[in-house]
Design a protein around this motif. Structure first.
Motif, PDB file in Angstrom:
ATOM      1  N   CYS A  65    -121.579  11.259 103.444  1.00  0.00           N
ATOM      2  CA  CYS A  65    -121.740  12.555 104.104  1.00  0.00           C
ATOM      3  C   CYS A  65    -121.946  12.429 105.609  1.00  0.00           C
ATOM      4  CB  CYS A  65    -122.891  13.335 103.481  1.00  0.00           C
ATOM      5  SG  CYS A  65    -122.472  14.121 101.895  1.00  0.00           S
ATOM      6  N   ASP A  66    -122.261  11.225 106.092  1.00  0.00           N
ATOM      7  CA  ASP A  66    -122.304  10.998 107.538  1.00  0.00           C
ATOM      8  C   ASP A  66    -120.896  10.815 108.100  1.00  0.00           C
ATOM      9  OD1 ASP A  66    -125.064  11.135 107.587  1.00  0.00           O
ATOM     10  OD2 ASP A  66    -125.326   8.967 107.319  1.00  0.00           O
ATOM     11  N   MET A  67    -119.953  10.541 107.212  1.00  0.00           N
ATOM     12  CA  MET A  67    -118.583  10.258 107.648  1.00  0.00           C
ATOM     13  C   MET A  67    -117.678  11.482 107.545  1.00  0.00           C
ATOM     14  SD  MET A  67    -118.377   6.536 105.770  1.00  0.00           S
ATOM     15  CE  MET A  67    -116.919   5.933 106.626  1.00  0.00           C
ATOM     16  N   ILE A  68    -117.981  12.386 106.603  1.00  0.00           N
ATOM     17  CA  ILE A  68    -117.254  13.649 106.499  1.00  0.00           C
ATOM     18  C   ILE A  68    -118.289  14.767 106.574  1.00  0.00           C
ATOM     19  CG2 ILE A  68    -117.245  13.624 103.946  1.00  0.00           C
ATOM     20  CD1 ILE A  68    -114.472  15.010 104.144  1.00  0.00           C
ATOM     21  N   ARG A  69    -118.160  15.629 107.563  1.00  0.00           N
ATOM     22  CA  ARG A  69    -119.218  16.565 107.898  1.00  0.00           C
ATOM     23  C   ARG A  69    -118.841  17.995 107.544  1.00  0.00           C
ATOM     24  NH1 ARG A  69    -119.574  13.078 113.451  1.00  0.00           N
ATOM     25  NH2 ARG A  69    -120.480  11.239 112.416  1.00  0.00           N
ATOM     26  N   GLU A  70    -119.850  18.827 107.430  1.00  0.00           N
ATOM     27  CA  GLU A  70    -119.609  20.236 107.116  1.00  0.00           C
ATOM     28  C   GLU A  70    -118.677  20.871 108.136  1.00  0.00           C
ATOM     29  OE1 GLU A  70    -122.291  24.285 106.949  1.00  0.00           O
ATOM     30  OE2 GLU A  70    -123.118  22.462 106.021  1.00  0.00           O
ATOM     31  N   SER A  71    -118.864  20.514 109.408  1.00  0.00           N
ATOM     32  CA  SER A  71    -118.023  21.085 110.458  1.00  0.00           C
ATOM     33  C   SER A  71    -116.562  20.645 110.318  1.00  0.00           C
ATOM     34  CB  SER A  71    -118.553  20.695 111.837  1.00  0.00           C
ATOM     35  OG  SER A  71    -118.588  19.280 111.981  1.00  0.00           O
ATOM     36  N   ASP A  72    -116.321  19.481 109.718  1.00  0.00           N
ATOM     37  CA  ASP A  72    -114.934  19.044 109.473  1.00  0.00           C
ATOM     38  C   ASP A  72    -114.228  20.028 108.538  1.00  0.00           C
ATOM     39  OD1 ASP A  72    -115.638  16.791 110.922  1.00  0.00           O
ATOM     40  OD2 ASP A  72    -115.945  15.551 109.151  1.00  0.00           O
ATOM     41  N   ILE A  73    -114.952  20.449 107.495  1.00  0.00           N
ATOM     42  CA  ILE A  73    -114.363  21.339 106.495  1.00  0.00           C
ATOM     43  C   ILE A  73    -114.080  22.712 107.099  1.00  0.00           C
ATOM     44  CG2 ILE A  73    -114.693  22.410 104.244  1.00  0.00           C
ATOM     45  CD1 ILE A  73    -114.337  19.341 104.198  1.00  0.00           C
ATOM     46  N   THR A  74    -115.035  23.260 107.848  1.00  0.00           N
ATOM     47  CA  THR A  74    -114.833  24.588 108.420  1.00  0.00           C
ATOM     48  C   THR A  74    -113.777  24.576 109.523  1.00  0.00           C
ATOM     49  OG1 THR A  74    -116.711  24.228 109.933  1.00  0.00           O
ATOM     50  CG2 THR A  74    -117.160  25.358 107.856  1.00  0.00           C
ATOM     51  N   THR A  75    -113.548  23.428 110.143  1.00  0.00           N
ATOM     52  CA  THR A  75    -112.506  23.335 111.175  1.00  0.00           C
ATOM     53  C   THR A  75    -111.121  23.261 110.552  1.00  0.00           C
ATOM     54  OG1 THR A  75    -113.991  22.238 112.734  1.00  0.00           O
ATOM     55  CG2 THR A  75    -111.632  21.960 113.112  1.00  0.00           C
ATOM     56  N   VAL A  76    -110.963  22.419 109.542  1.00  0.00           N
ATOM     57  CA  VAL A  76    -109.639  22.242 108.939  1.00  0.00           C
ATOM     58  C   VAL A  76    -109.322  23.345 107.937  1.00  0.00           C
ATOM     59  CG1 VAL A  76    -110.254  20.759 106.984  1.00  0.00           C
ATOM     60  CG2 VAL A  76    -108.079  20.405 108.174  1.00  0.00           C
ATOM     61  N   LYS A  82    -118.653  29.339 103.608  1.00  0.00           N
ATOM     62  CA  LYS A  82    -119.856  28.534 103.382  1.00  0.00           C
ATOM     63  C   LYS A  82    -119.428  27.185 102.828  1.00  0.00           C
ATOM     64  CE  LYS A  82    -122.433  29.188  99.712  1.00  0.00           C
ATOM     65  NZ  LYS A  82    -123.355  29.735  98.701  1.00  0.00           N
ATOM     66  N   VAL A  83    -120.185  26.143 103.160  1.00  0.00           N
ATOM     67  CA  VAL A  83    -119.934  24.810 102.612  1.00  0.00           C
ATOM     68  C   VAL A  83    -121.190  24.346 101.886  1.00  0.00           C
ATOM     69  CG1 VAL A  83    -119.384  22.396 103.118  1.00  0.00           C
ATOM     70  CG2 VAL A  83    -118.302  24.231 104.449  1.00  0.00           C
ATOM     71  N   VAL A 114    -119.343  15.169  98.226  1.00  0.00           N
ATOM     72  CA  VAL A 114    -118.470  16.288  97.876  1.00  0.00           C
ATOM     73  C   VAL A 114    -118.841  17.481  98.745  1.00  0.00           C
ATOM     74  CG1 VAL A 114    -117.712  17.872  96.080  1.00  0.00           C
ATOM     75  CG2 VAL A 114    -118.194  15.477  95.512  1.00  0.00           C
ATOM     76  N   ARG A 115    -117.858  17.978  99.482  1.00  0.00           N
ATOM     77  CA  ARG A 115    -118.031  19.188 100.279  1.00  0.00           C
ATOM     78  C   ARG A 115    -117.226  20.307  99.616  1.00  0.00           C
ATOM     79  NH1 ARG A 115    -122.168  18.197 104.019  1.00  0.00           N
ATOM     80  NH2 ARG A 115    -121.713  16.349 105.290  1.00  0.00           N
ATOM     81  N   ASP A 116    -117.903  21.354  99.193  1.00  0.00           N
ATOM     82  CA  ASP A 116    -117.261  22.504  98.552  1.00  0.00           C
ATOM     83  C   ASP A 116    -117.099  23.624  99.569  1.00  0.00           C
ATOM     84  OD1 ASP A 116    -117.027  21.338  96.064  1.00  0.00           O
ATOM     85  OD2 ASP A 116    -118.939  22.129  95.335  1.00  0.00           O
ATOM     86  N   ALA A 117    -115.850  23.987  99.841  1.00  0.00           N
ATOM     87  CA  ALA A 117    -115.558  25.083 100.755  1.00  0.00           C
ATOM     88  C   ALA A 117    -115.450  26.380  99.964  1.00  0.00           C
ATOM     89  CB  ALA A 117    -114.252  24.803 101.502  1.00  0.00           C
ATOM     90  N   HIS A 118    -116.363  27.302 100.210  1.00  0.00           N
ATOM     91  CA  HIS A 118    -116.333  28.608  99.559  1.00  0.00           C
ATOM     92  C   HIS A 118    -115.408  29.512 100.372  1.00  0.00           C
ATOM     93  CE1 HIS A 118    -119.902  27.774  96.915  1.00  0.00           C
ATOM     94  NE2 HIS A 118    -120.046  26.831  97.833  1.00  0.00           N
ATOM     95  N   ASP A 120    -113.188  32.913 101.592  1.00  0.00           N
ATOM     96  CA  ASP A 120    -113.369  34.326 101.883  1.00  0.00           C
ATOM     97  C   ASP A 120    -112.644  35.181 100.843  1.00  0.00           C
ATOM     98  OD1 ASP A 120    -114.036  36.638 103.152  1.00  0.00           O
ATOM     99  OD2 ASP A 120    -112.643  36.418 104.824  1.00  0.00           O
ATOM    100  N   GLY A 121    -113.354  36.136 100.258  1.00  0.00           N
ATOM    101  CA  GLY A 121    -112.728  37.085  99.347  1.00  0.00           C
ATOM    102  C   GLY A 121    -112.603  36.636  97.911  1.00  0.00           C
ATOM    103  N   THR A 122    -113.252  35.533  97.522  1.00  0.00           N
ATOM    104  CA  THR A 122    -113.138  35.026  96.156  1.00  0.00           C
ATOM    105  C   THR A 122    -114.324  34.134  95.841  1.00  0.00           C
ATOM    106  OG1 THR A 122    -111.764  33.711  94.642  1.00  0.00           O
ATOM    107  CG2 THR A 122    -111.760  33.066  96.947  1.00  0.00           C
ATOM    108  N   ASP A 123    -114.535  33.868  94.557  1.00  0.00           N
ATOM    109  CA  ASP A 123    -115.570  32.921  94.141  1.00  0.00           C
ATOM    110  C   ASP A 123    -115.037  31.499  94.062  1.00  0.00           C
ATOM    111  OD1 ASP A 123    -117.482  34.940  93.881  1.00  0.00           O
ATOM    112  OD2 ASP A 123    -116.946  35.327  91.790  1.00  0.00           O
ATOM    113  N   ASP A 124    -113.741  31.308  94.324  1.00  0.00           N
ATOM    114  CA  ASP A 124    -113.143  29.972  94.228  1.00  0.00           C
ATOM    115  C   ASP A 124    -113.635  29.066  95.347  1.00  0.00           C
ATOM    116  OD1 ASP A 124    -111.662  30.654  92.008  1.00  0.00           O
ATOM    117  OD2 ASP A 124    -109.910  31.270  93.167  1.00  0.00           O
ATOM    118  N   VAL A 125    -113.632  27.774  95.068  1.00  0.00           N
ATOM    119  CA  VAL A 125    -113.989  26.773  96.077  1.00  0.00           C
ATOM    120  C   VAL A 125    -112.910  25.696  96.119  1.00  0.00           C
ATOM    121  CG1 VAL A 125    -116.472  27.149  95.829  1.00  0.00           C
ATOM    122  CG2 VAL A 125    -115.357  25.356  94.494  1.00  0.00           C
ATOM    123  N   ILE A 126    -112.777  25.085  97.284  1.00  0.00           N
ATOM    124  CA  ILE A 126    -111.943  23.896  97.446  1.00  0.00           C
ATOM    125  C   ILE A 126    -112.881  22.718  97.629  1.00  0.00           C
ATOM    126  CG2 ILE A 126    -110.233  22.728  98.894  1.00  0.00           C
ATOM    127  CD1 ILE A 126    -109.134  25.457  99.666  1.00  0.00           C
TER     128      ILE A 126
END
Length: 227
Positions: A65-76, A82-83, A114-118, A120-126
């Motif tokens: 988790c130090d190598m893949i960050r929450e901000s990486d997910i929200t950027t890409v 929410k993550v 594991v970073r779960d990207a929630h 917009d507009g759904t309960d699904d996550v990536i």
């Protein structure tokens, strides 16, 4: 009679149109692919294996988790609202080598992130999973990489990775190594997740594999600082 049927048809059409508009308004927005994340702070990854061993002691491994960050997910994935994050450990095992020496059974804490990207507009996550597979001498890491037969053949990433990175891919995973580091990046999401520009059902994994994962892998390897 004909006029009555026309009025009924018009009313039914209006009702259906209203229902469709409601469904569209409440449905998931297409997932957009954003820009590559910034490298930011580097992560020191140890190379010392100790006498007689080709594996870096598990207690010295960094946390994924130090190598893949929450901000990486929200950027890409900029449609993320929410993550959420979970971590798991890796038990290496007791490895011994000819000529004596070896490494104790020990645990690499937080070796998987594991970073779960929630969305917009759904309960699904990536879900995106970065897992450290091996830290050791370059020859041993390459052996481990070559022996893995679950992830396809060596491929060229769609965007240029940092120098020296070699990867192979399956439908939903990259396995990569460089020098003394081997890691994997895998992903999972429901089939009803739709991507911007997606033309066919089932095309989501290809979009992630070609447009999202390479950006994350490049920034992860760019952060690694040998220590």
């Amino acid at each position: 009679m004909r006029g009555g049927n026309t009025r009924k048809w018009a009313a039914a059409t209006a009702l259906a149109a209203g229902g469709l508009a409601t469904l569209t308004a409440c449905g998931q927005k297409p997932v957009k692919v954003g820009s590559a994340p910034a490298v930011g702070q580097t992560v020191q990854v140890p190379t010392f294996t100790g006498a007689g061993s080709r594996v870096v002691p598990a207690t010295s491994w960094p946390r994924a988790c130090d190598m893949i960050r929450e901000s990486d997910i929200t950027t890409v994935l900029p449609t993320t609202t929410k993550v959420s994050t979970s971590q798991s450990d890796l038990k290496l095992g007791s490895l011994s080598f000819s000529g004596g020496g070896g490494i104790d059974y020990s645990t690499a804490y937080g070796a998987s992130c594991v970073r779960d990207a929630h969305l917009d507009g759904t309960d699904d996550v990536i879900s995106t999973d970065l897992s450290l597979k091996m830290l050791g001498t370059p020859d041993y890491v390459k052996e481990e990489y070559d022996h893995d037969t679950t992830t396809g053949n060596d491929i060229r990433l769609p965007i240029q990775p940092p120098a020296g990175v070699t990867c192979k891919a399956s439908e939903t995973e990259y396995l990569c190594h460089r020098g003394h580091v081997e890691l994997s990046l895998s992903w999972n999401f429901p089939n009803d997740v739709k991507w911007q520009g997606q033309r066919h059902d089932g095309d989501g994994d290809r979009i992630y594999r070609e447009k999202v994962a390479p950006k994350l892998l490049s920034v992860v390897f760019a952060r690694i600082k040998d220590g």
